[in-house]
Write a protein that holds these residues in place. Structure first.
Motif, PDB file in Angstrom:
ATOM      1  N   UNK A   1       0.715  -1.160  -0.057  1.00 24.27           N
ATOM      2  CA  UNK A   1       0.044   0.012  -0.149  1.00 24.27           C
ATOM      3  C   UNK A   1       0.685   1.138   0.005  1.00 24.27           C
ATOM      4  N   UNK A   2       2.098   1.391   0.466  1.00 25.04           N
ATOM      5  CA  UNK A   2       3.056   2.172   0.644  1.00 25.04           C
ATOM      6  C   UNK A   2       3.441   2.521  -0.899  1.00 25.04           C
ATOM      7  N   UNK A   3       3.328   1.539  -1.773  1.00 25.60           N
ATOM      8  CA  UNK A   3       3.724   1.859  -3.414  1.00 25.60           C
ATOM      9  C   UNK A   3       2.584   2.798  -3.917  1.00 25.60           C
ATOM     10  N   UNK A   4       1.402   2.557  -3.557  1.00 26.40           N
ATOM     11  CA  UNK A   4       0.166   3.412  -4.031  1.00 26.40           C
ATOM     12  C   UNK A   4       0.436   4.872  -3.375  1.00 26.40           C
TER      13      UNK A   4
ATOM     14  N   UNK B   1       3.208   6.686  -5.364  1.00 27.09           N
ATOM     15  CA  UNK B   1       2.539   7.002  -6.593  1.00 27.09           C
ATOM     16  C   UNK B   1       1.653   7.953  -6.657  1.00 27.09           C
ATOM     17  N   UNK B   2       0.745   8.022  -5.550  1.00 23.91           N
ATOM     18  CA  UNK B   2      -0.162   9.233  -5.562  1.00 23.91           C
ATOM     19  C   UNK B   2       0.422  10.600  -4.879  1.00 23.91           C
ATOM     20  N   UNK B   3       1.403  10.396  -4.221  1.00 25.99           N
ATOM     21  CA  UNK B   3       2.246  11.817  -4.212  1.00 25.99           C
ATOM     22  C   UNK B   3       3.043  12.233  -5.491  1.00 25.99           C
ATOM     23  N   UNK B   4       3.538  11.276  -6.054  1.00 26.19           N
ATOM     24  CA  UNK B   4       4.390  11.608  -6.914  1.00 26.19           C
ATOM     25  C   UNK B   4       3.199  12.060  -8.207  1.00 26.19           C
TER      26      UNK B   4
ATOM     27  N   UNK C   1       0.635  16.317   1.598  1.00 25.40           N
ATOM     28  CA  UNK C   1       1.032  16.089   2.848  1.00 25.40           C
ATOM     29  C   UNK C   1      -0.057  15.905   4.191  1.00 25.40           C
ATOM     30  N   UNK C   2      -1.268  16.511   3.963  1.00 20.64           N
ATOM     31  CA  UNK C   2      -2.252  16.201   4.972  1.00 20.64           C
ATOM     32  C   UNK C   2      -3.195  15.377   4.659  1.00 20.64           C
ATOM     33  N   UNK C   3      -3.948  15.434   3.500  1.00 25.29           N
ATOM     34  CA  UNK C   3      -4.727  14.536   3.065  1.00 25.29           C
ATOM     35  C   UNK C   3      -4.462  13.178   2.721  1.00 25.29           C
ATOM     36  N   UNK C   4      -3.467  12.994   1.688  1.00 22.05           N
ATOM     37  CA  UNK C   4      -2.980  11.579   1.310  1.00 22.05           C
ATOM     38  C   UNK C   4      -2.483  10.590   2.603  1.00 22.05           C
ATOM     39  N   UNK C   5      -1.797  11.539   3.709  1.00 24.30           N
ATOM     40  CA  UNK C   5      -1.321  10.987   4.757  1.00 24.30           C
ATOM     41  C   UNK C   5      -2.352  10.319   5.530  1.00 24.30           C
TER      42      UNK C   5
END
Length: 198
Positions: free
Chosen positions: A147-150, A153-156, A178-182
């Motif tokens: 899941x860290x890969x996804x 990829x979302x951050x990128x 840095x807020x929502x995706x985390x």
């Protein structure tokens, strides 16, 4: 000279060896707690809110430079509380893999930040941060969970988007990343961990 005999391994023995290898690989992985992502997301969201206050907006870079270490220390402390860290510290291998995966890209992001600031190109710093952090997470997924890969990829993806978006949208995109995706991936990781325990 006698003829060499070929030995056929039993299918069951091969399956057992595969299971043992998969178990050893899993034991060498770092279980990242969802609480770390949620906490870092809350800190990122707070930084975004501060940056959107009109008289603080010109100081967005200083706010985020202060926020980064706070979020990193918080995430590190929550990782240190997780159950896998006893092995993580004792054997050293998972910790070394995680550090080797994360640190070079994060160091490159820090160097690029300094270069862009000196060149007065601060508008591209948010996209650079998101992109570099995403790449660091993708590398770190080798020693964590898929899941860290996804998440990486979302951050990128948000980083690439930020690099082509107008300057007024940079702070909101930092906040979404840095807020929502985390927070989002922290919740997903926590749910996945509870599912594996039940």
């Amino acid at each position: 000279m006698p003829e060499a005999k070929t030995v056929n391994l039993d299918v069951h023995a091969v399956a057992t060896l595969r299971y043992i290898r998969a178990s050893m690989d899993a034991a060498g992985n770092v279980a990242v707690p969802g609480s770390a992502g949620i906490a870092m997301g809350i800190i990122g969201t707070a930084a975004t809110v501060l940056c959107l206050v009109p008289h603080l907006r010109p100081h967005w870079l200083v706010i985020w430079l202060a926020t980064g270490p706070i979020a990193a220390v918080t995430g590190g402390l929550l990782l240190a509380r997780s159950g896998s860290v006893a092995y993580f510290i004792a054997a050293g291998t998972p910790g070394r893999k995680l550090a080797v995966a994360l640190l070079p890209t994060l160091f490159a992001g820090a160097v690029l930040t300094a270069v862009l600031w000196r060149a007065d190109l601060t508008d591209v710093i948010p996209g650079t941060w998101l992109l570099m952090y995403g790449c660091a997470l993708i590398s770190a997924s080798v020693s964590t969970t898929s899941i860290v890969t996804w998440m990486g990829a979302s951050f990128a993806g948000f980083g690439l988007l930020a690099l082509v978006m107008p300057a007024p949208l940079q702070i909101p995109l930092l906040g979404i990343g840095f807020g929502g995706l985390h927070v989002l991936f922290g919740i997903l990781i926590a749910r996945g961990a509870r599912g594996r325990e039940s």
